[in-house]
Design a protein around this motif. Structure first.
Motif, PDB file in Angstrom:
ATOM      1  N   GLY A  25     -13.853 102.299 -62.819  1.00  0.00           N
ATOM      2  CA  GLY A  25     -12.855 101.665 -63.641  1.00  0.00           C
ATOM      3  C   GLY A  25     -12.600 100.204 -63.319  1.00  0.00           C
ATOM      4  N   GLN A  26     -13.408  99.613 -62.445  1.00  0.00           N
ATOM      5  CA  GLN A  26     -13.250  98.199 -62.134  1.00  0.00           C
ATOM      6  C   GLN A  26     -13.648  97.359 -63.343  1.00  0.00           C
ATOM      7  N   PRO A  27     -12.901  96.306 -63.629  1.00  0.00           N
ATOM      8  CA  PRO A  27     -13.276  95.448 -64.751  1.00  0.00           C
ATOM      9  C   PRO A  27     -14.613  94.753 -64.490  1.00  0.00           C
ATOM     10  N   VAL A  28     -15.362  94.545 -65.537  1.00  0.00           N
ATOM     11  CA  VAL A  28     -16.643  93.855 -65.431  1.00  0.00           C
ATOM     12  C   VAL A  28     -16.654  92.694 -66.421  1.00  0.00           C
ATOM     13  N   ARG A  29     -17.436  91.699 -66.081  1.00  0.00           N
ATOM     14  CA  ARG A  29     -17.583  90.536 -66.971  1.00  0.00           C
ATOM     15  C   ARG A  29     -19.057  90.159 -67.013  1.00  0.00           C
ATOM     16  N   ILE A  30     -19.535  89.923 -68.215  1.00  0.00           N
ATOM     17  CA  ILE A  30     -20.934  89.570 -68.432  1.00  0.00           C
ATOM     18  C   ILE A  30     -21.015  88.136 -68.946  1.00  0.00           C
ATOM     19  N   THR A  31     -21.975  87.407 -68.421  1.00  0.00           N
ATOM     20  CA  THR A  31     -22.307  86.102 -68.981  1.00  0.00           C
ATOM     21  C   THR A  31     -23.813  86.060 -69.218  1.00  0.00           C
ATOM     22  N   VAL A  32     -24.210  85.334 -70.226  1.00  0.00           N
ATOM     23  CA  VAL A  32     -25.633  85.193 -70.528  1.00  0.00           C
ATOM     24  C   VAL A  32     -25.971  83.716 -70.645  1.00  0.00           C
ATOM     25  N   ASP A  33     -27.200  83.401 -70.293  1.00  0.00           N
ATOM     26  CA  ASP A  33     -27.697  82.028 -70.390  1.00  0.00           C
ATOM     27  C   ASP A  33     -28.799  82.028 -71.445  1.00  0.00           C
ATOM     28  N   ARG A  34     -28.437  81.602 -72.652  1.00  0.00           N
ATOM     29  CA  ARG A  34     -29.415  81.606 -73.756  1.00  0.00           C
ATOM     30  C   ARG A  34     -30.565  80.635 -73.503  1.00  0.00           C
ATOM     31  N   ASP A  35     -30.347  79.621 -72.680  1.00  0.00           N
ATOM     32  CA  ASP A  35     -31.433  78.693 -72.359  1.00  0.00           C
ATOM     33  C   ASP A  35     -32.507  79.355 -71.512  1.00  0.00           C
ATOM     34  N   ARG A  36     -32.140  80.384 -70.747  1.00  0.00           N
ATOM     35  CA  ARG A  36     -33.107  81.108 -69.916  1.00  0.00           C
ATOM     36  C   ARG A  36     -33.701  82.315 -70.631  1.00  0.00           C
ATOM     37  N   CYS A  37     -32.986  82.847 -71.636  1.00  0.00           N
ATOM     38  CA  CYS A  37     -33.413  84.063 -72.330  1.00  0.00           C
ATOM     39  C   CYS A  37     -34.817  83.876 -72.923  1.00  0.00           C
ATOM     40  N   ASP A  59     -22.924 100.837 -65.162  1.00  0.00           N
ATOM     41  CA  ASP A  59     -24.249 101.268 -64.696  1.00  0.00           C
ATOM     42  C   ASP A  59     -25.350 100.752 -65.618  1.00  0.00           C
ATOM     43  N   ARG A  60     -25.143 100.863 -66.914  1.00  0.00           N
ATOM     44  CA  ARG A  60     -26.159 100.383 -67.861  1.00  0.00           C
ATOM     45  C   ARG A  60     -26.245  98.855 -67.855  1.00  0.00           C
ATOM     46  N   LEU A  61     -25.127  98.178 -67.594  1.00  0.00           N
ATOM     47  CA  LEU A  61     -25.154  96.715 -67.504  1.00  0.00           C
ATOM     48  C   LEU A  61     -25.952  96.262 -66.287  1.00  0.00           C
ATOM     49  N   ARG A  62     -25.796  96.955 -65.167  1.00  0.00           N
ATOM     50  CA  ARG A  62     -26.599  96.635 -63.980  1.00  0.00           C
ATOM     51  C   ARG A  62     -28.086  96.814 -64.288  1.00  0.00           C
ATOM     52  N   GLU A  63     -28.413  97.859 -65.016  1.00  0.00           N
ATOM     53  CA  GLU A  63     -29.808  98.093 -65.387  1.00  0.00           C
ATOM     54  C   GLU A  63     -30.308  96.960 -66.285  1.00  0.00           C
ATOM     55  N   CYS A  92     -33.906  92.287 -67.111  1.00  0.00           N
ATOM     56  CA  CYS A  92     -34.088  90.988 -67.774  1.00  0.00           C
ATOM     57  C   CYS A  92     -35.147  90.176 -67.023  1.00  0.00           C
ATOM     58  N   PRO A  93     -36.306  89.935 -67.644  1.00  0.00           N
ATOM     59  CA  PRO A  93     -37.378  89.223 -66.937  1.00  0.00           C
ATOM     60  C   PRO A  93     -37.064  87.747 -66.697  1.00  0.00           C
ATOM     61  N   ALA A  94     -36.095  87.195 -67.422  1.00  0.00           N
ATOM     62  CA  ALA A  94     -35.764  85.779 -67.281  1.00  0.00           C
ATOM     63  C   ALA A  94     -34.559  85.540 -66.374  1.00  0.00           C
ATOM     64  N   GLY A  95     -33.889  86.611 -65.951  1.00  0.00           N
ATOM     65  CA  GLY A  95     -32.691  86.432 -65.130  1.00  0.00           C
ATOM     66  C   GLY A  95     -31.572  85.748 -65.896  1.00  0.00           C
ATOM     67  N   ALA A  96     -31.473  86.033 -67.188  1.00  0.00           N
ATOM     68  CA  ALA A  96     -30.512  85.342 -68.047  1.00  0.00           C
ATOM     69  C   ALA A  96     -29.158  86.033 -68.132  1.00  0.00           C
ATOM     70  N   ILE A  97     -29.011  87.189 -67.478  1.00  0.00           N
ATOM     71  CA  ILE A  97     -27.760  87.948 -67.568  1.00  0.00           C
ATOM     72  C   ILE A  97     -27.119  88.006 -66.192  1.00  0.00           C
ATOM     73  N   ARG A  98     -25.821  87.761 -66.167  1.00  0.00           N
ATOM     74  CA  ARG A  98     -25.066  87.859 -64.916  1.00  0.00           C
ATOM     75  C   ARG A  98     -23.916  88.834 -65.111  1.00  0.00           C
ATOM     76  N   LEU A  99     -23.755  89.716 -64.130  1.00  0.00           N
ATOM     77  CA  LEU A  99     -22.675  90.708 -64.141  1.00  0.00           C
ATOM     78  C   LEU A  99     -21.752  90.411 -62.980  1.00  0.00           C
ATOM     79  N   ASP A 100     -20.473  90.226 -63.292  1.00  0.00           N
ATOM     80  CA  ASP A 100     -19.447  90.042 -62.266  1.00  0.00           C
ATOM     81  C   ASP A 100     -18.534  91.259 -62.290  1.00  0.00           C
ATOM     82  N   GLU A 101     -18.429  91.880 -61.112  1.00  0.00           N
ATOM     83  CA  GLU A 101     -17.567  93.077 -61.000  1.00  0.00           C
ATOM     84  C   GLU A 101     -16.441  92.799 -60.040  1.00  0.00           C
TER      85      GLU A 101
END
Length: 70
Positions: free
Chosen positions: A4-16, A52-56, A61-70
């Motif tokens: 139940g911990q809050p999660v936050r996702i950021t993406v870098d479209r320049d790396r995607c 769990d699915r966000l960590r996956e 992501c082959p470009a490392g464009a997704i970041r998950l903060d928990e």
């Protein structure tokens, strides 16, 4: 699950690179734009039950464009 911990996702479209792994893994959170096939983030603060699915998605992501903060 994250307990139940809050999660936050950021993406870098320049790396995607448009692989689409994130969309397949968590379609409730990610999409791809029609023009370039790059990631579109629908929910920057998705429900904790997606953690769990966000960590996956981050791992897949082959470009490392997704970041998950928990």
């Amino acid at each position: 699950m994250s307990g139940g911990q809050p999660v936050r996702i950021t993406v870098d479209r320049d790396r995607c690179c448009g692989s689409g792994n994130c969309v397949v893994t968590v379609p409730e959170v990610f999409d791809q734009d029609d023009a370039e096939g790059l990631v579109v983030l629908h929910q920057p603060e998705p429900p904790p039950e997606y953690a769990d699915r966000l960590r996956e998605a981050v791992d897949l992501c082959p470009a490392g464009a997704i970041r998950l903060d928990e």
